[in-house]
Scaffold this motif. Structure first.
Motif, PDB file in Angstrom:
ATOM      1  N   ASP A 198       0.827  -1.210   0.000  1.00 26.50           N
ATOM      2  CA  ASP A 198       0.000   0.000   0.000  1.00 26.50           C
ATOM      3  C   ASP A 198       0.859   1.257   0.000  1.00 26.50           C
ATOM      4  OD1 ASP A 198      -2.202  -1.634   0.065  1.00 26.50           O
ATOM      5  OD2 ASP A 198      -2.611  -1.342   2.204  1.00 26.50           O
ATOM      6  N   ARG A 199       2.082   1.130   0.490  1.00 22.37           N
ATOM      7  CA  ARG A 199       3.001   2.268   0.557  1.00 22.37           C
ATOM      8  C   ARG A 199       4.023   2.237  -0.576  1.00 22.37           C
ATOM      9  NH1 ARG A 199       0.445   1.195   4.721  1.00 22.37           N
ATOM     10  NH2 ARG A 199       0.024   2.683   6.411  1.00 22.37           N
ATOM     11  N   GLY A 200       3.804   1.311  -1.545  1.00 23.19           N
ATOM     12  CA  GLY A 200       4.635   1.269  -2.735  1.00 23.19           C
ATOM     13  C   GLY A 200       5.980   0.608  -2.568  1.00 23.19           C
ATOM     14  N   ASP A 201       6.168  -0.184  -1.509  1.00 20.20           N
ATOM     15  CA  ASP A 201       7.487  -0.780  -1.259  1.00 20.20           C
ATOM     16  C   ASP A 201       7.349  -2.194  -0.688  1.00 20.20           C
ATOM     17  OD1 ASP A 201      10.234  -0.983  -1.082  1.00 20.20           O
ATOM     18  OD2 ASP A 201      10.399   0.140   0.799  1.00 20.20           O
ATOM     19  N   PRO A 202       6.707  -3.139  -1.421  1.00 20.03           N
ATOM     20  CA  PRO A 202       6.482  -4.475  -0.862  1.00 20.03           C
ATOM     21  C   PRO A 202       7.759  -5.262  -0.618  1.00 20.03           C
ATOM     22  CG  PRO A 202       5.901  -4.427  -3.189  1.00 20.03           C
ATOM     23  CD  PRO A 202       6.153  -3.006  -2.775  1.00 20.03           C
ATOM     24  N   GLU A 203       8.833  -4.977  -1.400  1.00 17.48           N
ATOM     25  CA  GLU A 203      10.080  -5.730  -1.232  1.00 17.48           C
ATOM     26  C   GLU A 203      10.734  -5.480   0.127  1.00 17.48           C
ATOM     27  OE1 GLU A 203       9.410  -3.840  -3.841  1.00 17.48           O
ATOM     28  OE2 GLU A 203       9.256  -5.237  -5.542  1.00 17.48           O
ATOM     29  N   SER A 204      10.378  -4.378   0.800  1.00 18.89           N
ATOM     30  CA  SER A 204      10.984  -4.053   2.095  1.00 18.89           C
ATOM     31  C   SER A 204      10.318  -4.773   3.260  1.00 18.89           C
ATOM     32  CB  SER A 204      10.919  -2.537   2.340  1.00 18.89           C
ATOM     33  OG  SER A 204      11.698  -1.853   1.394  1.00 18.89           O
ATOM     34  N   ALA A 205       9.249  -5.521   2.984  1.00 17.56           N
ATOM     35  CA  ALA A 205       8.541  -6.206   4.071  1.00 17.56           C
ATOM     36  C   ALA A 205       9.473  -7.130   4.846  1.00 17.56           C
ATOM     37  CB  ALA A 205       7.356  -6.985   3.505  1.00 17.56           C
ATOM     38  N   GLY A 206      10.345  -7.845   4.127  1.00 14.10           N
ATOM     39  CA  GLY A 206      11.257  -8.762   4.796  1.00 14.10           C
ATOM     40  C   GLY A 206      12.208  -8.061   5.740  1.00 14.10           C
ATOM     41  N   LEU A 207      12.626  -6.848   5.376  1.00 17.09           N
ATOM     42  CA  LEU A 207      13.535  -6.096   6.244  1.00 17.09           C
ATOM     43  C   LEU A 207      12.827  -5.669   7.523  1.00 17.09           C
ATOM     44  CD1 LEU A 207      15.291  -3.872   3.548  1.00 17.09           C
ATOM     45  CD2 LEU A 207      16.073  -6.038   4.512  1.00 17.09           C
ATOM     46  N   LEU A 208      11.592  -5.160   7.404  1.00 15.78           N
ATOM     47  CA  LEU A 208      10.848  -4.751   8.595  1.00 15.78           C
ATOM     48  C   LEU A 208      10.547  -5.942   9.501  1.00 15.78           C
ATOM     49  CD1 LEU A 208       8.238  -2.147   7.277  1.00 15.78           C
ATOM     50  CD2 LEU A 208      10.326  -1.716   8.563  1.00 15.78           C
ATOM     51  N   TYR A 209      10.352  -7.094   8.887  1.00 14.57           N
ATOM     52  CA  TYR A 209      10.009  -8.290   9.651  1.00 14.57           C
ATOM     53  C   TYR A 209      11.104  -8.661  10.644  1.00 14.57           C
ATOM     54  CZ  TYR A 209       7.480 -12.740  10.188  1.00 14.57           C
ATOM     55  OH  TYR A 209       6.755 -13.797  10.666  1.00 14.57           O
ATOM     56  N   GLY A 210      12.325  -8.217  10.357  1.00 16.52           N
ATOM     57  CA  GLY A 210      13.430  -8.496  11.271  1.00 16.52           C
ATOM     58  C   GLY A 210      13.251  -7.884  12.639  1.00 16.52           C
ATOM     59  N   ALA A 211      12.345  -6.902  12.772  1.00 11.13           N
ATOM     60  CA  ALA A 211      12.095  -6.301  14.092  1.00 11.13           C
ATOM     61  C   ALA A 211      11.604  -7.336  15.089  1.00 11.13           C
ATOM     62  CB  ALA A 211      11.075  -5.164  13.966  1.00 11.13           C
ATOM     63  N   MET A 212      10.996  -8.402  14.581  1.00 12.10           N
ATOM     64  CA  MET A 212      10.503  -9.449  15.462  1.00 12.10           C
ATOM     65  C   MET A 212      11.632 -10.317  16.011  1.00 12.10           C
ATOM     66  SD  MET A 212       7.767 -12.465  14.586  1.00 12.10           S
ATOM     67  CE  MET A 212       6.558 -11.336  13.907  1.00 12.10           C
ATOM     68  N   GLY A 213      12.762 -10.356  15.305  1.00 12.48           N
ATOM     69  CA  GLY A 213      13.756 -11.374  15.562  1.00 12.48           C
ATOM     70  C   GLY A 213      14.654 -11.187  16.757  1.00 12.48           C
ATOM     71  N   VAL A 214      15.029  -9.942  17.084  1.00 18.80           N
ATOM     72  CA  VAL A 214      16.051  -9.733  18.105  1.00 18.80           C
ATOM     73  C   VAL A 214      15.560 -10.190  19.477  1.00 18.80           C
ATOM     74  CG1 VAL A 214      17.499  -8.049  19.249  1.00 18.80           C
ATOM     75  CG2 VAL A 214      17.053  -7.831  16.794  1.00 18.80           C
TER      76      VAL A 214
END
Length: 410
Positions: free
Chosen positions: A256-272
């Motif tokens: 919706d914000r024009g940047d679907p490829e970045s979803a994987g990068l944001l998902y890393g917030a869950m990991g630490v």
């Protein structure tokens, strides 16, 4: 006391498996975690449909559901080496083929069939690794070292599982944004052909047992259907559903914000936080029992999903993902610990593969459902599905509480 009993447990285990084992097992399990998200990202980019991308992920999950436990049973019967060599080679070649098919003029049906076969041949390194380590600890190390070392190893394995399943999408995002949507699937193919084959050939892969040994040590298959074990599988399917729904709804959110490829990068917030909490499970007091931990940490996931319903910007999304991560890691540790405790004799690879398959089945089916919801009902509705997953995990934990007598919990 013998010298073996006096030797530190971790050092004894490292001497038994070799120092190359853990790095090898870590890298070899990356393709499995990259597959569902890699297929989704590739199809969305190549054919422009989140729903079709989710359907391909679901087909991969269906392949895992149909064949995955059979691979575990085959490993218990014939040994891991031949099973992993055959499955790994086929899987690596199919992943490479899928990267070409997605951009080819071939119809969607061919792509869906290939996705199913990718799932069916997925070499599930995580359950195979757990089975190897549990067997080695139970048979090759002194009795006094076993309980604490088993807890520590399962905590480590579950933490690595969490790291892989959270950062697998991050790797997908990095490769997709820097090289192209084809790169994660091709990368998973190369990792499979190199590292899964190496894992199959590692000395810890025991030779198959003789028919007489199997008859003496193999519990009846009916013991795999005990309620306490089935509710553990249900819980881990719920965690997989959470992974798939949260990533796919995040993809729709970023699209919706024009940047679907970045979803994987944001998902890393869950990991630490997830990885840290997962590793800390080995040092939690025994009075904080597994059945209590399941409910407590699934409540944290649930809270994070409630926060998810209230956000409308990227910063809020990162906050909610980080909060969910504090619950996911320990929940996975508990589920795998319960699975190890409840494995019938001689069927540890089968049980661990059931649990590993459960994650991918939940993840892939959620990717399909969430993709369809995002396409037809919008992102806001899709963001509610991780909350549904969290409720499933919580309810399974409540059922486990009643199925686990206090005297039998640890």
């Amino acid at each position: 006391m013998s010298a073996a009993a006096e030797e530190p447990p971790v050092r004894a285990l490292l001497q038994r498996v070799g120092r190359s084992y853990f790095p090898l097992a870590f890298i070899a399990r990356l393709p499995f975690a990259m597959t569902v998200i890699g297929l989704l990202t590739l199809v969305v980019s190549a054919r422009g449909s989140v729903q079709l991308g989710g359907l391909n992920s679901a087909m991969a999950g269906l392949g895992v559901a149909c064949i995955g436990p059979l691979l575990g049973a085959a490993a218990d019967r014939f040994g891991q080496r031949p099973v992993l060599l055959c499955a790994g080679t086929a899987n690596g070649l199919l992943l490479a083929a899928f990267a070409w098919i997605a951009f080819s003029p071939l119809p969607d049906g061919v792509m869906l069939l290939c996705a199913f076969l990718i799932g069916a041949t997925s070499p599930q390194i995580s359950p195979m690794s757990r089975s190897r380590l549990v067997t080695i600890i139970a048979h090759d190390l002194p009795v006094l070292q076993r309980p604490r070392l088993l807890n520590g190893v399962l905590a480590y394995e579950s933490a690595i599982e969490e790291v892989v399943f959270v950062f697998g999408p991050v790797i997908v995002g990095l490769l997709a944004t820097t090289l192209g949507a084809w790169a994660p699937v091709v990368g998973a193919s190369a990792l499979t052909l190199i590292f899964v084959v190496s894992f199959a050939l590692h000395p810890t892969s025991r030779p198959p047992r003789t028919p007489a040994e199997r008859a003496a040590t193999l519990a009846p298959a009916s013991e795999l259907f005990r309620p306490a074990l089935l509710v553990t599988v249900l819980g881990i399917v719920g965690v997989g559903f959470f992974f798939g729904s949260s990533f796919t709804s995040l993809t729709a959110f970023m699209q919706d914000r024009g940047d679907p490829e970045s979803a994987g990068l944001l998902y890393g917030a869950m990991g630490v936080g997830s990885a840290i909490l997962a590793l800390s499970v080995a040092w939690m007091p025994q009075r904080f029992s597994l059945r209590a931990r399941w409910i407590a940490f699934s409540a944290v996931i649930l809270l994070g999903c409630v926060v998810l319903q209230l956000i409308d910007d990227v910063g809020g999304m990162v906050l909610s993902l980080a909060l969910m991560g504090f619950g996911v890691g320990p929940t996975l540790v508990n589920l795998y610990s319960l699975g190890a405790d409840r494995s019938p004799a001689g069927r540890s690879a089968t049980v661990m593969t059931m649990l590993g398959s459960g994650i991918m089945v939940g993840q892939s089916s959620a990717a399909w459902i969430t993709g369809a919801v995002a396409d037809h009902a919008g992102t806001a509705t899709a963001l509610a599905l991780p909350l549904v997953a969290a409720v499933i995990v919580m309810l399974a934990g409540v059922a486990n509480w009643w199925l686990t007598p206090p005297a039998g919990d640890r």
